[in-house]
Design an enzyme around this catalytic site. Structure first.
Site, PDB file in Angstrom:
ATOM      1  N   LYS A 234      15.843  -9.323   9.984  1.00 28.02           N
ATOM      2  CA  LYS A 234      16.373  -9.191   8.619  1.00 28.02           C
ATOM      3  C   LYS A 234      17.529 -10.167   8.366  1.00 28.02           C
ATOM      4  CE  LYS A 234      13.469  -6.030   7.311  1.00 28.02           C
ATOM      5  NZ  LYS A 234      12.459  -6.336   6.297  1.00 28.02           N
TER       6      LYS A 234
ATOM      7  N   ASN B  73       7.672  -8.305   1.337  1.00 29.74           N
ATOM      8  CA  ASN B  73       8.161  -6.945   1.553  1.00 29.74           C
ATOM      9  C   ASN B  73       7.707  -6.324   2.873  1.00 29.74           C
ATOM     10  OD1 ASN B  73       8.889  -4.017   0.659  1.00 29.74           O
ATOM     11  ND2 ASN B  73       6.681  -3.947   1.075  1.00 29.74           N
TER      12      ASN B  73
ATOM     13  N   TYR C  99      14.859  -5.758  14.890  1.00 31.06           N
ATOM     14  CA  TYR C  99      14.792  -5.587  13.430  1.00 31.06           C
ATOM     15  C   TYR C  99      15.976  -6.287  12.748  1.00 31.06           C
ATOM     16  CZ  TYR C  99      14.199  -2.941   9.039  1.00 31.06           C
ATOM     17  OH  TYR C  99      14.017  -2.566   7.725  1.00 31.06           O
TER      18      TYR C  99
ATOM     19  N   SER D  55       0.828  -1.215   0.000  1.00 37.98           N
ATOM     20  CA  SER D  55       0.000   0.000   0.000  1.00 37.98           C
ATOM     21  C   SER D  55       0.854   1.254   0.000  1.00 37.98           C
ATOM     22  CB  SER D  55      -0.912   0.002   1.233  1.00 37.98           C
ATOM     23  OG  SER D  55      -0.156  -0.249   2.402  1.00 37.98           O
ATOM     24  N   ARG D  56       2.097   1.124   0.473  1.00 40.44           N
ATOM     25  CA  ARG D  56       2.930   2.322   0.637  1.00 40.44           C
ATOM     26  C   ARG D  56       4.384   1.971   0.333  1.00 40.44           C
ATOM     27  NH1 ARG D  56       3.523   3.427   5.933  1.00 40.44           N
ATOM     28  NH2 ARG D  56       2.446   1.642   6.819  1.00 40.44           N
TER      29      ARG D  56
ATOM     30  N   ALA E  66      17.703  -8.794  13.855  1.00 40.21           N
ATOM     31  CA  ALA E  66      17.519 -10.255  13.937  1.00 40.21           C
ATOM     32  C   ALA E  66      16.528 -10.727  12.887  1.00 40.21           C
ATOM     33  CB  ALA E  66      17.039 -10.636  15.335  1.00 40.21           C
TER      34      ALA E  66
HETATM   35  P1  NAP Z   1       6.505   1.500   5.051  1.00 40.16           P
HETATM   36  O1  NAP Z   1       6.513   2.676   4.167  1.00 40.16           O
HETATM   37  O2  NAP Z   1       6.319   1.674   6.521  1.00 40.16           O
HETATM   38  O3  NAP Z   1       5.399   0.477   4.490  1.00 40.16           O
HETATM   39  C1  NAP Z   1       5.212  -0.737   5.158  1.00 40.16           C
HETATM   40  C2  NAP Z   1       4.224  -1.581   4.382  1.00 40.16           C
HETATM   41  O4  NAP Z   1       4.098  -2.841   5.069  1.00 40.16           O
HETATM   42  C3  NAP Z   1       2.835  -0.977   4.338  1.00 40.16           C
HETATM   43  O5  NAP Z   1       2.234  -1.289   3.112  1.00 40.16           O
HETATM   44  C4  NAP Z   1       2.110  -1.699   5.479  1.00 40.16           C
HETATM   45  O6  NAP Z   1       0.699  -1.823   5.295  1.00 40.16           O
HETATM   46  C5  NAP Z   1       2.739  -3.073   5.378  1.00 40.16           C
HETATM   47  N1  NAP Z   1       2.611  -3.841   6.605  1.00 40.16           N
HETATM   48  C6  NAP Z   1       3.165  -3.598   7.807  1.00 40.16           C
HETATM   49  N2  NAP Z   1       2.814  -4.538   8.690  1.00 40.16           N
HETATM   50  C7  NAP Z   1       2.021  -5.420   8.011  1.00 40.16           C
HETATM   51  C8  NAP Z   1       1.326  -6.607   8.366  1.00 40.16           C
HETATM   52  N3  NAP Z   1       1.382  -7.101   9.611  1.00 40.16           N
HETATM   53  N4  NAP Z   1       0.599  -7.237   7.432  1.00 40.16           N
HETATM   54  C9  NAP Z   1       0.522  -6.754   6.162  1.00 40.16           C
HETATM   55  N5  NAP Z   1       1.156  -5.627   5.771  1.00 40.16           N
HETATM   56  C10 NAP Z   1       1.887  -4.969   6.692  1.00 40.16           C
HETATM   57  O7  NAP Z   1       7.841   0.645   4.913  1.00 40.16           O
HETATM   58  P2  NAP Z   1       8.938   0.634   3.746  1.00 40.16           P
HETATM   59  O8  NAP Z   1       9.984   1.592   4.113  1.00 40.16           O
HETATM   60  O9  NAP Z   1       8.294   0.703   2.429  1.00 40.16           O
HETATM   61  O10 NAP Z   1       9.555  -0.829   3.990  1.00 40.16           O
HETATM   62  C11 NAP Z   1       9.252  -1.934   3.152  1.00 40.16           C
HETATM   63  C12 NAP Z   1      10.258  -3.048   3.462  1.00 40.16           C
HETATM   64  O11 NAP Z   1      11.575  -2.557   3.211  1.00 40.16           O
HETATM   65  C13 NAP Z   1      10.231  -3.488   4.925  1.00 40.16           C
HETATM   66  O12 NAP Z   1      10.450  -4.875   5.010  1.00 40.16           O
HETATM   67  C14 NAP Z   1      11.407  -2.739   5.520  1.00 40.16           C
HETATM   68  O13 NAP Z   1      11.928  -3.395   6.651  1.00 40.16           O
HETATM   69  C15 NAP Z   1      12.379  -2.761   4.353  1.00 40.16           C
HETATM   70  N6  NAP Z   1      13.403  -1.713   4.445  1.00 40.16           N
HETATM   71  C16 NAP Z   1      13.063  -0.405   4.483  1.00 40.16           C
HETATM   72  C17 NAP Z   1      14.077   0.546   4.583  1.00 40.16           C
HETATM   73  C18 NAP Z   1      13.793   2.023   4.624  1.00 40.16           C
HETATM   74  O14 NAP Z   1      14.720   2.791   4.909  1.00 40.16           O
HETATM   75  N7  NAP Z   1      12.579   2.488   4.361  1.00 40.16           N
HETATM   76  C19 NAP Z   1      15.417   0.148   4.649  1.00 40.16           C
HETATM   77  C20 NAP Z   1      15.724  -1.205   4.589  1.00 40.16           C
HETATM   78  C21 NAP Z   1      14.706  -2.134   4.487  1.00 40.16           C
HETATM   79  P3  NAP Z   1      -0.313  -0.674   5.865  1.00 40.16           P
HETATM   80  O15 NAP Z   1      -0.018   0.538   5.055  1.00 40.16           O
HETATM   81  O16 NAP Z   1      -1.653  -1.199   5.610  1.00 40.16           O
HETATM   82  O17 NAP Z   1       0.032  -0.504   7.303  1.00 40.16           O
END
Ligand code: NAP
Length: 260
Positions: A173, A104, A169, A28-29, A171
């Protein structure tokens, strides 16, 4: 006269995923949304999972419909094994097959180790790591039957390098990275690949929660001196899915050089 050897990047995007179905958790985001857009541009039908952000998920779906993509929303909290397994069966009922799984969805609950509660630990492990097991185990039997599958797990450089305040987090990843290698070993004979994309700090709401002063310090530590854009993570996923037939058990780091 110098003639361009390669066409412009837009012209090089081929619709090699026509007829394929991709399930993306947490689309979604942020990064998941960008992955949905990127795979749709390459011709895939898209199943979008989200937990709570219905309006944001609808915006992604409507945008994809405008581009002619077949796309459907599937609400479900994938930290819950029943939700996760129901999600996979609903996607299969609708689309008939799942060819690509992008695990993701992820959250953070940052706190120094000494202050970290059982709840902080359990929530992050359940959402970031257990969900990957639940969704993957539900998807794989049919991938084996069809002798084709592409699994991409979104980890983080924090799972490789560690980061202050992120024991839970890191652990989760690190667990994803190790899990992916075993999947790759066990599933290769069925023409199923499993790989990791490990982002560094990326411009999403997850990072928006970091105070500006800390973010400045973080940027200073990144050799490229900037955060990644979600689209840059999505391109690495698309590469693995479209052109990575001989790549399995690997990690692609899209992190500006913060971890090498
Ligand atoms: P984000 O903007 O916070 O978006 C998180 C997404 O995950 C949203 O669509 C959310 O849905 C969904 N979500 C969270 N908990 C969920 C659950 N229990 N069931 C189903 N959906 C769930 O995060 P992002 O930055 O895009 O991160 C995406 C991935 O990349 C994650 O695994 C994160 O750890 C990894 N990552 C991010 C970064 C960074 O700097 N942003 C860096 C390294 C790795 P809702 O909108 O409905 O809540």
């Amino acid at each position: 006269m110098i003639t361009a050897i390669y066409p412009q990047s837009d012209a090089r995007v081929t619709r090699s995923l026509e007829g394929k179905v991709a399930l993306i958790t947490g689309a979604s985001r942020g990064i998941g949304r960008a992955i949905a857009l990127e795979l749709a541009e390459r011709g895939a039908d898209i199943a979008i999972n989200y937990r709570a952000s219905l309006i944001a998920a609808e915006e992604v779906r409507d945008h994809l419909h405008e581009t002619g993509c077949e796309c459907k929303l599937f609400q479900g909290d994938i930290s819950d094994r029943q939700h996760a397994r129901r999600l996979v069966s609903e996607v299969r009922d609708h689309f008939r097959h799942i060819d690509i799984l992008v695990n993701n969805a992820g959250i953070t609950r940052d706190r120094s180790f000494r202050k970290m509660t059982d709840e902080d630990w359990a929530e992050v492990i359940a959402t970031n790591l257990n969900s990957v097991f639940y969704c993957t185990s539900a998807v794989v039997p049919a991938m084996i039957e069809q002798q084709y599958g592409r699994i991409v797990n979104i980890a983080s450089f924090v799972g490789q390098a560690g980061n202050f305040g992120q024991a839970n987090y890191a652990a989760s990843k690190g667990g994803i990275i190790a899990f992916t290698k075993v999947l790759a070993l066990e599933l290769a004979k069925y023409n199923i690949t499993a790989n990791v994309v490990a982002p560094g700090f990326t411009e999403t709401e997850m990072v928006a929660a970091i105070p500006a002063e800390i973010l400045k310090q973080i940027q200073a530590r990144i050799p490229l001196k900037r955060l990644a854009r979600p689209e840059e993570i999505a391109k690495a996923v698309a590469f693995l899915v479209c052109d990575g037939d001989c790549i399995t058990g690997q990690q692609i780091n899209v992190n500006g050089g913060i971890y090498m």
